[in-house]
Design a protein around this motif. Structure first.
Motif, PDB file in Angstrom:
ATOM      1  N   ALA A  13     -27.210  33.288   4.825  1.00 15.58           N
ATOM      2  CA  ALA A  13     -26.324  32.191   4.454  1.00 15.58           C
ATOM      3  C   ALA A  13     -27.062  31.118   3.662  1.00 15.58           C
ATOM      4  O   ALA A  13     -26.473  30.454   2.810  1.00 15.58           O
ATOM      5  CB  ALA A  13     -25.701  31.586   5.699  1.00 15.58           C
ATOM      6  N   HIS A  14     -28.344  30.926   3.962  1.00 13.93           N
ATOM      7  CA  HIS A  14     -29.118  29.835   3.356  1.00 13.93           C
ATOM      8  C   HIS A  14     -30.409  30.387   2.748  1.00 13.93           C
ATOM      9  O   HIS A  14     -30.864  31.464   3.156  1.00 13.93           O
ATOM     10  CB  HIS A  14     -29.413  28.767   4.424  1.00 13.93           C
ATOM     11  CG  HIS A  14     -28.172  28.282   5.104  1.00 13.93           C
ATOM     12  ND1 HIS A  14     -27.905  28.520   6.440  1.00 13.93           N
ATOM     13  CD2 HIS A  14     -27.089  27.637   4.595  1.00 13.93           C
ATOM     14  CE1 HIS A  14     -26.712  28.008   6.738  1.00 13.93           C
ATOM     15  NE2 HIS A  14     -26.191  27.483   5.646  1.00 13.93           N
ATOM     16  N   PRO A  15     -31.026  29.624   1.830  1.00 12.97           N
ATOM     17  CA  PRO A  15     -32.186  30.167   1.115  1.00 12.97           C
ATOM     18  C   PRO A  15     -33.464  30.295   1.944  1.00 12.97           C
ATOM     19  O   PRO A  15     -34.544  30.218   1.388  1.00 12.97           O
ATOM     20  CB  PRO A  15     -32.373  29.160  -0.043  1.00 12.97           C
ATOM     21  CG  PRO A  15     -31.129  28.387  -0.129  1.00 12.97           C
ATOM     22  CD  PRO A  15     -30.567  28.356   1.243  1.00 12.97           C
ATOM     23  N   ASP A  16     -33.360  30.490   3.253  1.00 17.21           N
ATOM     24  CA  ASP A  16     -34.540  30.863   4.049  1.00 17.21           C
ATOM     25  C   ASP A  16     -34.190  31.871   5.139  1.00 17.21           C
ATOM     26  O   ASP A  16     -35.085  32.422   5.774  1.00 17.21           O
ATOM     27  CB  ASP A  16     -35.190  29.617   4.682  1.00 17.21           C
ATOM     28  CG  ASP A  16     -34.252  28.891   5.646  1.00 17.21           C
ATOM     29  OD1 ASP A  16     -33.032  29.164   5.628  1.00 17.21           O
ATOM     30  OD2 ASP A  16     -34.731  28.038   6.419  1.00 17.21           O
ATOM     31  N   ASP A  17     -32.905  32.156   5.341  1.00 17.87           N
ATOM     32  CA  ASP A  17     -32.500  33.024   6.450  1.00 17.87           C
ATOM     33  C   ASP A  17     -33.043  34.451   6.325  1.00 17.87           C
ATOM     34  O   ASP A  17     -33.569  35.005   7.293  1.00 17.87           O
ATOM     35  CB  ASP A  17     -30.968  33.077   6.564  1.00 17.87           C
ATOM     36  CG  ASP A  17     -30.384  31.776   7.101  1.00 17.87           C
ATOM     37  OD1 ASP A  17     -30.966  31.220   8.045  1.00 17.87           O
ATOM     38  OD2 ASP A  17     -29.348  31.325   6.576  1.00 17.87           O
ATOM     39  N   CYS A  18     -32.905  35.032   5.139  1.00 19.56           N
ATOM     40  CA  CYS A  18     -33.401  36.412   4.965  1.00 19.56           C
ATOM     41  C   CYS A  18     -34.910  36.471   5.211  1.00 19.56           C
ATOM     42  O   CYS A  18     -35.414  37.430   5.806  1.00 19.56           O
ATOM     43  CB  CYS A  18     -33.105  36.923   3.564  1.00 19.56           C
ATOM     44  SG  CYS A  18     -31.376  37.271   3.234  1.00 19.56           S
ATOM     45  N   ASP A 118     -21.650  28.976   8.123  1.00 20.45           N
ATOM     46  CA  ASP A 118     -22.066  29.747   6.933  1.00 20.45           C
ATOM     47  C   ASP A 118     -22.614  31.127   7.336  1.00 20.45           C
ATOM     48  O   ASP A 118     -22.419  32.117   6.626  1.00 20.45           O
ATOM     49  CB  ASP A 118     -23.153  28.998   6.140  1.00 20.45           C
ATOM     50  CG  ASP A 118     -22.635  27.742   5.458  1.00 20.45           C
ATOM     51  OD1 ASP A 118     -21.413  27.629   5.252  1.00 20.45           O
ATOM     52  OD2 ASP A 118     -23.470  26.869   5.127  1.00 20.45           O
ATOM     53  N   HIS A 119     -23.331  31.187   8.456  1.00 16.49           N
ATOM     54  CA  HIS A 119     -23.837  32.487   8.931  1.00 16.49           C
ATOM     55  C   HIS A 119     -22.658  33.379   9.333  1.00 16.49           C
ATOM     56  O   HIS A 119     -22.595  34.551   8.962  1.00 16.49           O
ATOM     57  CB  HIS A 119     -24.737  32.313  10.160  1.00 16.49           C
ATOM     58  CG  HIS A 119     -26.056  31.649   9.879  1.00 16.49           C
ATOM     59  ND1 HIS A 119     -27.178  31.895  10.643  1.00 16.49           N
ATOM     60  CD2 HIS A 119     -26.432  30.746   8.951  1.00 16.49           C
ATOM     61  CE1 HIS A 119     -28.186  31.163  10.177  1.00 16.49           C
ATOM     62  NE2 HIS A 119     -27.759  30.456   9.153  1.00 16.49           N
ATOM     63  N   ARG A 120     -21.737  32.798  10.120  1.00 16.80           N
ATOM     64  CA  ARG A 120     -20.582  33.577  10.592  1.00 16.80           C
ATOM     65  C   ARG A 120     -19.775  34.135   9.436  1.00 16.80           C
ATOM     66  O   ARG A 120     -19.412  35.303   9.426  1.00 16.80           O
ATOM     67  CB  ARG A 120     -19.658  32.698  11.454  1.00 16.80           C
ATOM     68  CG  ARG A 120     -20.138  32.503  12.876  1.00 16.80           C
ATOM     69  CD  ARG A 120     -18.982  32.077  13.769  1.00 16.80           C
ATOM     70  NE  ARG A 120     -18.440  30.771  13.430  1.00 16.80           N
ATOM     71  CZ  ARG A 120     -18.986  29.597  13.784  1.00 16.80           C
ATOM     72  NH1 ARG A 120     -20.094  29.587  14.495  1.00 16.80           N
ATOM     73  NH2 ARG A 120     -18.428  28.445  13.447  1.00 16.80           N
TER      74      ARG A 120
HETATM   75 ZN    ZN Z   1     -29.116  29.562   7.863  1.00 14.95          ZN
END
Ligand code: ZN
Length: 272
Positions: A13-18, A118-120
């Motif tokens: 969802a965000h530019p660090d999650d992956c 955003d993750h969901r």
């Molecule tokens: Zn995130």
């Protein structure tokens, strides 16, 4: 069944999650010559205490690109406002188009019961795009896939409706220092926003070396917890002796909505 080299696509969802959830495994794939693409479904433009909007989105995009360079992967950040991702038809089509363009063997994302909207919704959108990618008249101008890829979820710690199942667990000890180098690129997250949000901004070290140790202590704990929680899965995959020595792990859960890989196919997808 799979491409050679493999094509792996992950949606965070965000530019660090992956990076946090699959960074180590991405490095392992990349070092074997396989193609990994990370996508952040939002541009990260709100999660901060002193900056926001366009400048923050551009800063996060640059941080993601530096991290991708370290891992030897591609990183794409979608220009959707942080905190405003919705599971709309338009966004489903957008993801369908991306999945078709990459034509991946494996797609990994959040479970749809994750804590952040955003993750969901990223999890929901990818779930909704599974199978749809094979329907010719949906987003008809982007050639459809002939077969559904394997879909899977990142690990998480949420217990309801059911705890994460480690269908595949990966020993990332050999690449843990490089994974920490990836996280270290996300200055605005790990040394600014997240410590602020957790009430410990005053504890963030100044020098590079101490910062990396700090990130390892706080965020490396996830991969150590995962190895401890799923030690049985590590034993099943690596054997008793190797498994007992593993400190850091990443894991994925296979989704029921994509292709269902055999044990042989899983061994091909995770060749380490
Ligand atoms: Zn995130």
């Amino acid at each position: 069944m799979f491409h050679d080299p493999l094509r792996i696509l992950a949606f965070g969802a965000h530019p660090d999650d992956c990076d946090i959830l699959l960074g180590g495994t991405a490095i392992l794939w990349s070092r074997l010559g396989h193609q990994v693409t990370f996508v952040s479904t939002t541009n990260g433009d709100t999660g901060h205490y002193s900056m926001g909007g366009g400048p923050l989105a551009r800063r996060r995009q640059a941080e993601a690109q530096r991290s991708a360079q370290i891992a030897g992967i591609a990183y794409r950040v979608l220009d959707i406002h942080n905190g405003q991702l919705l599971p709309t038809l338009e966004n489903r089509w957008r993801l369908v188009e991306i999945i078709r363009e990459v034509d991946p063997d494996l797609v990994v994302t959040h479970r749809p019961n994750d804590y952040h909207p955003d993750h969901r919704y990223t999890g929901q959108l990818v779930q909704d795009a599974a199978y749809t990618v094979t329907i010719p008249n949906v987003a008809a101008l982007t050639p459809h896939l002939m077969t559904n890829p394997v879909f899977a979820s990142f690990s998480d710690r949420f217990q309801r409706p059911y705890p994460f199942q480690a269908d595949v667990i990966i020993d990332i000890d050999s690449v843990m220092p490089t994974k920490l180098d990836m996280l270290h690129c996300h200055t605005s997250q790990f040394y600014e926003w997240l410590p602020y949000n957790q009430g410990r901004l005053d504890q963030v070290p100044e020098d590079e070396h101490a910062r990396k140790a700090w990130v390892n202590e706080l965020w490396g704990a996830r991969s150590r917890d995962l190895a401890d929680t799923h030690r049985d899965a590590l034993v099943a995959r690596y054997g008793e002796e190797h498994a007992r020595a593993v400190r850091n792990a990443e894991a994925i859960e296979i989704s029921e909505y994509g292709a269902q890989p055999s044990a042989q196919e899983l061994a091909t997808l995770f060749p380490f």
